[in-house]
Design an enzyme around this catalytic site. Structure first.
Site, PDB file in Angstrom:
ATOM      1  N   ASP A 139       0.812  -1.225   0.000  1.00 19.21           N
ATOM      2  CA  ASP A 139       0.000   0.000   0.000  1.00 19.21           C
ATOM      3  C   ASP A 139       0.842   1.269   0.000  1.00 19.21           C
ATOM      4  O   ASP A 139       0.668   2.160   0.836  1.00 19.21           O
ATOM      5  CB  ASP A 139      -0.947   0.002   1.214  1.00 19.21           C
ATOM      6  CG  ASP A 139      -1.915  -1.162   1.147  1.00 19.21           C
ATOM      7  OD1 ASP A 139      -1.779  -1.984   0.241  1.00 19.21           O
ATOM      8  OD2 ASP A 139      -2.805  -1.250   2.001  1.00 19.21           O
ATOM      9  N   TRP A 245      -0.467 -13.986   4.341  1.00 18.75           N
ATOM     10  CA  TRP A 245      -1.053 -12.883   5.127  1.00 18.75           C
ATOM     11  C   TRP A 245      -2.536 -12.964   4.786  1.00 18.75           C
ATOM     12  O   TRP A 245      -2.940 -12.593   3.694  1.00 18.75           O
ATOM     13  CB  TRP A 245      -0.431 -11.565   4.684  1.00 18.75           C
ATOM     14  CG  TRP A 245      -1.034 -10.297   5.201  1.00 18.75           C
ATOM     15  CD1 TRP A 245      -2.367  -9.973   5.249  1.00 18.75           C
ATOM     16  CD2 TRP A 245      -0.343  -9.155   5.716  1.00 18.75           C
ATOM     17  NE1 TRP A 245      -2.539  -8.713   5.768  1.00 18.75           N
ATOM     18  CE2 TRP A 245      -1.308  -8.185   6.053  1.00 18.75           C
ATOM     19  CE3 TRP A 245       1.000  -8.852   5.909  1.00 18.75           C
ATOM     20  CZ2 TRP A 245      -0.983  -6.937   6.577  1.00 18.75           C
ATOM     21  CZ3 TRP A 245       1.328  -7.607   6.440  1.00 18.75           C
ATOM     22  CH2 TRP A 245       0.348  -6.664   6.775  1.00 18.75           C
TER      23      TRP A 245
HETATM   24  C1  GDL Z   1      -4.367  -4.605   2.689  1.00 15.87           C
HETATM   25  C2  GDL Z   1      -3.332  -4.239   3.692  1.00 15.87           C
HETATM   26  C3  GDL Z   1      -3.781  -4.512   5.108  1.00 15.87           C
HETATM   27  C4  GDL Z   1      -5.278  -4.331   5.280  1.00 15.87           C
HETATM   28  C5  GDL Z   1      -5.950  -5.303   4.348  1.00 15.87           C
HETATM   29  C6  GDL Z   1      -7.479  -5.322   4.413  1.00 15.87           C
HETATM   30  C7  GDL Z   1      -1.994  -6.253   3.174  1.00 15.87           C
HETATM   31  C8  GDL Z   1      -0.643  -6.822   2.869  1.00 15.87           C
HETATM   32  N1  GDL Z   1      -2.062  -4.921   3.395  1.00 15.87           N
HETATM   33  O1  GDL Z   1      -4.149  -4.494   1.541  1.00 15.87           O
HETATM   34  O2  GDL Z   1      -3.082  -3.655   5.960  1.00 15.87           O
HETATM   35  O3  GDL Z   1      -5.685  -4.571   6.592  1.00 15.87           O
HETATM   36  O4  GDL Z   1      -5.600  -4.994   3.021  1.00 15.87           O
HETATM   37  O5  GDL Z   1      -8.036  -4.086   4.120  1.00 15.87           O
HETATM   38  O6  GDL Z   1      -2.943  -6.974   3.185  1.00 15.87           O
END
Ligand code: GDL
Length: 476
Positions: A139, A245
């Protein structure tokens, strides 16, 4: 906060990779946008994790100012003390604490001084007892003309340079340290759109030290499914197994929803294809009981299917729904939980409620349709209204808004029972009900099932009404 009863804790996860003696990281990312969890909530989390066999907590709250915007500045002493306490609490429970820093908003990739600032932050955390680290570039602006990138030829090469240098420096002091990296494109959809430039992931796969783990969220940011075949393809490009993740139950992107559905859409075979599985769940900590409980069963090889796991976890979570009048019925808790299940699906009971409501509207409030609708609607309505008497106040505070919104819709649909002619409600008035800038902007484009949007027919440029000053309060 009251702790839900859980049966005798499972034996600690046996997730050691025998070939490398490294344990498989399974646990929780505090990695969402919005208010970070409190110290008390994190300690509660660590108790859950220790009892459930989850071994890794990854600290990366997007809105800890020092995580991103102030990444160059040291933590002030009181915040350092809080982190020290968390790291100590993890160590006492056998949980690995991973600290994440996200310099990507404005780092100058080629500057030695910037690298020293990153090292200084890691040193501060090491003094507080931390041993494992992550460097995040999710992001961020993915422009190839960012500071210092030209020297390296690409964003991916620039980020690899910083990550390798930092990891090398860290391992000189902590040879056993884990080091993880979050790429700028971190899901299949971003990779397909060539976020970060053509060949970004190939460059990362080749240039990044092979002892650095790489995060991946699956085909999408919020991945309904993470198929084995998808992860194998990613592994080939990254030249290592990714660490997942998992944003399945993240809700920071929609303030009106939360997700208490189970870990699902991740086949058991996935565990052999990845180097870790960490869930980044709801912003409101108390709402994460079922997501994390079912995650713990999944990573520990429990053979239950997701729905069975959900029902078992709801049976445990039910204790938290005790009100000043007594315990909640499990069926009611499940009906309510089904309304806030997963991003791409409602739970079975909620799906049945929606179908009965659709029939009620279609049949213009026919008595039979009304009877079927009322069966669930009345229970759900009473349950939502009763939440204000919850003894667990943090849980009530987390639930109040979404439960209120749900109750409003049930009440309005209840008006259809009177017949199709003219549906009115003194509690659903223009301006205060479904009003506001977001609702008006939403009305301009209508989402279609295939992911496209169509212009709306009606003209939402005119506010529905002027001069209405608030919804009528209720006291039930
Ligand atoms: C994202 C963000 C995360 C966020 C999630 C859901 C990643 C690697 N980064 O893109 O901080 O909480 O979406 O909105 O997932």
């Amino acid at each position: 906060m009251r702790r839900p009863e859980s049966p005798s804790p499972p034996r600690p996860a046996d997730l050691i990779d025998r070939s490398t003696d490294v344990r498989f990281p399974a646990g929780v990312i505090e990695g969402f946008y919005g208010r970070p969890w409190s110290q008390e909530e994190r300690l509660q989390l660590f108790d859950w994790m220790a009892a459930w066999g989850l071994n890794t907590y990854f600290y990366a709250p997007k809105d800890d100012l020092h995580h991103r915007a102030l990444w160059r500045a040291p933590y002030p002493p009181e915040e350092e003390a809080q982190l020290r306490a968390l790291i100590g609490a993890c160590r006492e429970r056998g949980i690995d604490f991973v600290y994440g820093i996200g310099p990507g908003l404005d780092i100058d990739y080629g500057s030695g001084a910037e690298l020293q600032r990153l090292q200084a932050r890691l040193e501060q955390l090491m003094r507080a007892g931390c041993e494992h680290f992550a460097l995040l570039f999710d992001d961020i602006p993915a422009s190839p003309s960012g500071a210092g990138i030209a020297r390296f030829g690409s964003l991916a090469a620039a980020q690899s340079h910083v990550a390798n240098a930092l990891c090398r420096w860290l391992r000189q002091q902590r040879p056993q340290a884990r080091f993880l990296f979050c790429p700028t494109p971190y899901c299949g959809r971003m990779a397909a759109a060539q976020l970060g430039g053509a060949g970004y992931l190939e460059t990362i796969g080749g240039a990044l030290d092979d002892r650095i783990d790489i995060f991946w969220t699956g085909p999408d940011i919020i991945s309904r499914d993470i198929p084995v075949a998808h992860v194998r393809d990613v592994r080939a490009v990254l030249r290592r197994k990714p660490v997942i993740w998992d944003n399945l139950q993240a809700n920071d992107y929609d303030g009106n929803r939360f997700f208490c559905g189970p870990c699902s859409g991740r086949p058991p075979e996935l565990l052999r294809e990845i180097n870790g599985l960490l869930s980044n769940p709801n912003v409101e900590f108390p709402l994460n009981y079922v997501p994390l409980r079912t995650l713990s069963w999944f990573v520990n090889g429990d053979p239950r299917d997701p729905r069975a796991a959900y029902l078992a976890a709801m049976a445990e979570w039910r204790a938290s729904f005790a009100t000043v009048h007594g315990d909640a019925d499990l069926e009611d808790v499940i009906l309510f939980g089904d309304c806030f299940y997963l991003p791409h699906e409602e739970g079975a009971e909620a799906e049945a409620l929606v179908r009965s409501a659709a029939r009620l509207v279609r049949e213009g409030g026919s008595p039979e349709a009304a009877r079927v609708f009322r069966r669930r609607a009345a229970r759900l309505r009473a349950f939502c209204a009763g939440l204000s008497d919850l003894r667990d106040r943090p849980l009530f505070h987390a639930l109040n808004r979404p439960a209120w919104a749900l109750r409003e819709e049930i009440d309005l649909l209840g008006r259809v029972e009177g017949g199709p002619e003219r549906i009115t409600s003194d509690f659903h008035l223009p301006g205060t009900y479904r009003g506001g800038i977001v609702a008006r902007l939403q009305a301009l484009l209508v989402p279609q099932p295939d992911g496209t949007f169509l212009p709306a027919d009606a003209d939402p440029l005119t506010p529905a009404v002027h001069g209405v000053t608030g919804s009528t309060p209720r006291h039930d």
